[in-house]
Every structure is written in C-alpha cells, then in structure tokens.
Motif scaffolding. Structure first.
Motif, PDB file in Angstrom:
ATOM      1  N   PRO A   1      29.643  73.315 -26.850  1.00  0.00           N
ATOM      2  CA  PRO A   1      30.531  71.790 -25.555  1.00  0.00           C
ATOM      3  C   PRO A   1      30.907  71.219 -26.434  1.00  0.00           C
ATOM      4  O   PRO A   1      31.654  70.625 -26.146  1.00  0.00           O
ATOM      5  CB  PRO A   1      29.791  72.404 -24.518  1.00  0.00           C
ATOM      6  N   GLN A   2      29.214  70.726 -27.219  1.00  0.00           N
ATOM      7  CA  GLN A   2      29.561  69.383 -27.807  1.00  0.00           C
ATOM      8  C   GLN A   2      30.920  68.639 -28.412  1.00  0.00           C
ATOM      9  O   GLN A   2      31.290  68.057 -28.954  1.00  0.00           O
ATOM     10  CB  GLN A   2      27.814  69.049 -28.216  1.00  0.00           C
ATOM     11  N   GLY A   3      30.469  69.872 -29.430  1.00  0.00           N
ATOM     12  CA  GLY A   3      31.536  69.904 -31.181  1.00  0.00           C
ATOM     13  C   GLY A   3      33.250  70.402 -29.593  1.00  0.00           C
ATOM     14  O   GLY A   3      33.747  69.573 -30.803  1.00  0.00           O
ATOM     15  N   LYS A   4      32.688  71.265 -28.719  1.00  0.00           N
ATOM     16  CA  LYS A   4      34.433  71.355 -28.463  1.00  0.00           C
ATOM     17  C   LYS A   4      35.090  70.114 -28.556  1.00  0.00           C
ATOM     18  O   LYS A   4      36.057  69.499 -27.890  1.00  0.00           O
ATOM     19  CB  LYS A   4      34.621  72.429 -27.603  1.00  0.00           C
TER      20      LYS A   4
ATOM     21  N   SER B   1       6.594  60.591 -41.173  1.00  0.00           N
ATOM     22  CA  SER B   1       7.563  60.063 -39.545  1.00  0.00           C
ATOM     23  C   SER B   1       7.927  61.324 -39.200  1.00  0.00           C
ATOM     24  O   SER B   1       8.888  62.556 -40.386  1.00  0.00           O
ATOM     25  CB  SER B   1       8.354  59.446 -40.004  1.00  0.00           C
ATOM     26  N   VAL B   2       9.195  61.185 -38.721  1.00  0.00           N
ATOM     27  CA  VAL B   2      10.062  61.942 -38.435  1.00  0.00           C
ATOM     28  C   VAL B   2      11.450  60.589 -37.915  1.00  0.00           C
ATOM     29  O   VAL B   2      11.282  60.112 -37.061  1.00  0.00           O
ATOM     30  CB  VAL B   2       9.715  63.071 -37.591  1.00  0.00           C
ATOM     31  N   ARG B   3      12.371  61.513 -38.569  1.00  0.00           N
ATOM     32  CA  ARG B   3      13.699  61.151 -37.654  1.00  0.00           C
ATOM     33  C   ARG B   3      15.125  62.225 -37.338  1.00  0.00           C
ATOM     34  O   ARG B   3      14.850  62.833 -38.622  1.00  0.00           O
ATOM     35  CB  ARG B   3      14.128  59.905 -39.233  1.00  0.00           C
ATOM     36  N   ILE B   4      15.793  61.703 -36.161  1.00  0.00           N
ATOM     37  CA  ILE B   4      17.104  62.801 -36.281  1.00  0.00           C
ATOM     38  C   ILE B   4      17.400  62.007 -36.246  1.00  0.00           C
ATOM     39  O   ILE B   4      18.179  61.214 -35.423  1.00  0.00           O
ATOM     40  CB  ILE B   4      16.335  63.430 -34.912  1.00  0.00           C
ATOM     41  N   GLY B   5      18.619  63.078 -36.845  1.00  0.00           N
ATOM     42  CA  GLY B   5      20.160  62.528 -36.600  1.00  0.00           C
ATOM     43  C   GLY B   5      21.594  63.973 -36.005  1.00  0.00           C
ATOM     44  O   GLY B   5      20.723  64.796 -36.122  1.00  0.00           O
ATOM     45  N   LYS B   6      22.231  63.660 -36.470  1.00  0.00           N
ATOM     46  CA  LYS B   6      23.645  64.336 -35.836  1.00  0.00           C
ATOM     47  C   LYS B   6      24.251  64.856 -37.139  1.00  0.00           C
ATOM     48  O   LYS B   6      23.945  64.124 -38.803  1.00  0.00           O
ATOM     49  CB  LYS B   6      24.334  64.022 -35.086  1.00  0.00           C
ATOM     50  N   GLN B   7      24.764  66.466 -37.625  1.00  0.00           N
ATOM     51  CA  GLN B   7      24.944  67.423 -38.728  1.00  0.00           C
ATOM     52  C   GLN B   7      26.399  67.638 -37.773  1.00  0.00           C
ATOM     53  O   GLN B   7      26.045  68.327 -36.853  1.00  0.00           O
ATOM     54  CB  GLN B   7      24.357  67.565 -39.082  1.00  0.00           C
ATOM     55  N   ILE B   8      27.571  67.301 -38.267  1.00  0.00           N
ATOM     56  CA  ILE B   8      28.975  67.565 -37.750  1.00  0.00           C
ATOM     57  C   ILE B   8      29.955  68.241 -38.691  1.00  0.00           C
ATOM     58  O   ILE B   8      29.631  68.076 -40.243  1.00  0.00           O
ATOM     59  CB  ILE B   8      29.448  66.014 -37.032  1.00  0.00           C
TER      60      ILE B   8
ATOM     61  N   THR C   1      34.387  66.970 -28.517  1.00  0.00           N
ATOM     62  CA  THR C   1      34.170  66.049 -29.860  1.00  0.00           C
ATOM     63  C   THR C   1      36.018  66.452 -30.957  1.00  0.00           C
ATOM     64  O   THR C   1      36.848  65.774 -30.840  1.00  0.00           O
ATOM     65  CB  THR C   1      33.328  66.303 -31.151  1.00  0.00           C
ATOM     66  N   HIS C   2      36.086  67.637 -30.934  1.00  0.00           N
ATOM     67  CA  HIS C   2      37.119  68.484 -30.866  1.00  0.00           C
ATOM     68  C   HIS C   2      37.959  67.629 -30.524  1.00  0.00           C
ATOM     69  O   HIS C   2      39.573  66.988 -30.692  1.00  0.00           O
ATOM     70  CB  HIS C   2      37.151  70.130 -31.030  1.00  0.00           C
ATOM     71  N   HIS C   3      38.409  67.323 -29.000  1.00  0.00           N
ATOM     72  CA  HIS C   3      39.692  67.068 -27.811  1.00  0.00           C
ATOM     73  C   HIS C   3      39.411  65.635 -28.017  1.00  0.00           C
ATOM     74  O   HIS C   3      40.837  65.596 -28.149  1.00  0.00           O
ATOM     75  CB  HIS C   3      38.915  67.976 -26.520  1.00  0.00           C
ATOM     76  N   ALA C   4      38.057  64.864 -28.313  1.00  0.00           N
ATOM     77  CA  ALA C   4      38.403  63.892 -28.797  1.00  0.00           C
ATOM     78  C   ALA C   4      39.894  63.148 -30.056  1.00  0.00           C
ATOM     79  O   ALA C   4      40.130  62.847 -29.970  1.00  0.00           O
ATOM     80  CB  ALA C   4      37.361  63.560 -28.610  1.00  0.00           C
ATOM     81  N   LEU C   5      38.672  64.037 -31.074  1.00  0.00           N
ATOM     82  CA  LEU C   5      39.314  63.939 -32.200  1.00  0.00           C
ATOM     83  C   LEU C   5      41.011  64.212 -32.215  1.00  0.00           C
ATOM     84  O   LEU C   5      42.208  63.325 -33.008  1.00  0.00           O
ATOM     85  CB  LEU C   5      38.723  64.751 -33.824  1.00  0.00           C
ATOM     86  N   LYS C   6      41.406  65.393 -31.145  1.00  0.00           N
ATOM     87  CA  LYS C   6      42.897  65.089 -31.131  1.00  0.00           C
ATOM     88  C   LYS C   6      43.604  64.138 -29.889  1.00  0.00           C
ATOM     89  O   LYS C   6      44.704  63.406 -30.469  1.00  0.00           O
ATOM     90  CB  LYS C   6      42.788  66.933 -30.919  1.00  0.00           C
ATOM     91  N   SER C   7      42.885  63.679 -29.489  1.00  0.00           N
ATOM     92  CA  SER C   7      43.605  62.840 -28.513  1.00  0.00           C
ATOM     93  C   SER C   7      43.696  61.481 -29.188  1.00  0.00           C
ATOM     94  O   SER C   7      44.626  60.917 -28.834  1.00  0.00           O
ATOM     95  CB  SER C   7      42.592  62.101 -26.794  1.00  0.00           C
ATOM     96  N   LEU C   8      42.890  61.479 -30.052  1.00  0.00           N
ATOM     97  CA  LEU C   8      43.250  60.036 -31.247  1.00  0.00           C
ATOM     98  C   LEU C   8      44.103  60.733 -32.389  1.00  0.00           C
ATOM     99  O   LEU C   8      44.472  59.564 -32.943  1.00  0.00           O
ATOM    100  CB  LEU C   8      41.659  59.780 -31.654  1.00  0.00           C
ATOM    101  N   GLY C   9      44.837  61.714 -32.487  1.00  0.00           N
ATOM    102  CA  GLY C   9      46.377  61.636 -33.655  1.00  0.00           C
ATOM    103  C   GLY C   9      45.356  62.513 -34.657  1.00  0.00           C
ATOM    104  O   GLY C   9      45.542  62.640 -35.300  1.00  0.00           O
TER     105      GLY C   9
ATOM    106  N   ASN D   1      44.951  67.511 -37.589  1.00  0.00           N
ATOM    107  CA  ASN D   1      44.923  69.061 -38.796  1.00  0.00           C
ATOM    108  C   ASN D   1      43.488  69.571 -38.631  1.00  0.00           C
ATOM    109  O   ASN D   1      43.598  70.811 -39.590  1.00  0.00           O
ATOM    110  CB  ASN D   1      44.989  67.852 -39.690  1.00  0.00           C
ATOM    111  N   VAL D   2      42.306  68.753 -37.466  1.00  0.00           N
ATOM    112  CA  VAL D   2      41.231  69.534 -37.572  1.00  0.00           C
ATOM    113  C   VAL D   2      41.344  70.514 -36.590  1.00  0.00           C
ATOM    114  O   VAL D   2      41.828  71.059 -35.834  1.00  0.00           O
ATOM    115  CB  VAL D   2      40.307  68.214 -36.478  1.00  0.00           C
ATOM    116  N   GLU D   3      40.363  71.736 -37.034  1.00  0.00           N
ATOM    117  CA  GLU D   3      40.539  72.852 -36.467  1.00  0.00           C
ATOM    118  C   GLU D   3      39.529  73.424 -35.693  1.00  0.00           C
ATOM    119  O   GLU D   3      39.637  74.506 -35.241  1.00  0.00           O
ATOM    120  CB  GLU D   3      41.206  73.631 -37.916  1.00  0.00           C
ATOM    121  N   SER D   4      38.130  72.666 -36.294  1.00  0.00           N
ATOM    122  CA  SER D   4      37.631  73.283 -35.296  1.00  0.00           C
ATOM    123  C   SER D   4      36.054  72.179 -36.021  1.00  0.00           C
ATOM    124  O   SER D   4      35.616  71.024 -37.079  1.00  0.00           O
ATOM    125  CB  SER D   4      36.895  74.217 -35.847  1.00  0.00           C
ATOM    126  N   VAL D   5      34.633  71.972 -35.042  1.00  0.00           N
ATOM    127  CA  VAL D   5      34.325  71.023 -34.984  1.00  0.00           C
ATOM    128  C   VAL D   5      32.909  71.893 -34.816  1.00  0.00           C
ATOM    129  O   VAL D   5      32.999  72.440 -33.127  1.00  0.00           O
ATOM    130  CB  VAL D   5      34.544  69.509 -34.509  1.00  0.00           C
TER     131      VAL D   5
END
Lengths: 80, 80
Positions: B16-19, A35-42, B21-29, B32-36
């Motif tokens: 770009p996906q991380g960028k 099986s294969v399951r895919i998630g995200k790592q942030i 997300t970073h932007h969205a986190l900043k918008s939510l307040g 302290n986030v430096e990079s994603v």
C-alpha cells in the motif's frame, strides 16, 4: 527501466528507529553490533528512452517527493 | 564491518505504501512511472573476524528481527 533509490538520514541526524533496533538486537544477544541505521529503498519501474533520461526523472521524483532533502540524502541506481 | 540488509515485500504481497507513492507521483505529473515498491535498507556496523562470520550473524539478525520472513525477503551485502 528499473531504478533503485536509497534514501537515508544525513550524518548527524538522529535515527530513533535505528537506535531502537540496535537496542533490540542487543537484548537478543547480538553484542557485536556497533550501530544500526535505517533507511528506505524505493524501487521505481518507469518508461524512459535511455539511462540518462531515467536518472533525470528519478532525481526530480526524489527531490519533490521521495526524499526529505532537509534531513535525508539519496542515491539513484539504474539496474535494467 | 558494515553490512547492508535490504528488506522488501515478497512478490504478490500488496504494498500500500508503494501504491500511494505511485499515485502521488502520477498526481505530480510523473506519468512514465509504471510501479513503485518500497522496502527498508538497514545498515549494521558490527565487529566480526571475517566476512563469513559477519554474513552468518547478520542472517540471524534478519531472521529473528529485521525481516518478517512470512511476507518479506532480504538480501545481505558486506561492504567493508
């Protein structure tokens, strides 16, 4: 500080991306795959006084934005 | 056996996906986030005689399908 958030689908939730990958691996001759399951790592770098504060803040981020808690679970690990 | 493959963009490759997300986190307040940075976590269950064989097979899967080694690196961990 650096936090690693792993977001993955809850047990029982269908994972079409994982299923497609499983199928592709079988087509390539990887017959031992079960099986294969895919998630995200942030990976989040953030300023925080201590580990506890970092975990608290990253939990809030996960609940509000990073994970869809209806269908996904997440784990948080502070690495440095 | 269960293998966890973490696939992430190489240093210097734009995320770009991380960028976003970073932007969205900043918008939510979350100021302290430096990079994603965002990667994939692929969990593969497979039949293998031992840990070494499992690592070898999962490396081949990563090279041929799971990761785009031009822009991505990966780590493999056998957990059970």
């Amino acid at each position: 500080m650096k936090a690693i958030v792993n977001v993955f689908l809850k047990e029982g939730v269908l994972d079409p991306q994982g299923k497609a990958t499983h199928h592709a691996l079988k087509s390539l001759g990887f017959d031992n795959v079960e099986s294969v399951r895919i998630g995200k790592q942030i990976i989040v770098e953030l300023k925080a006084k201590d580990k506890e504060e970092a975990i608290k803040e990253v939990s809030q981020m996960s609940e509000t934005l990073l994970a869809n808690t209806v269908i996904e679970d997440y784990t948080i690990e502070i690495v440095e």
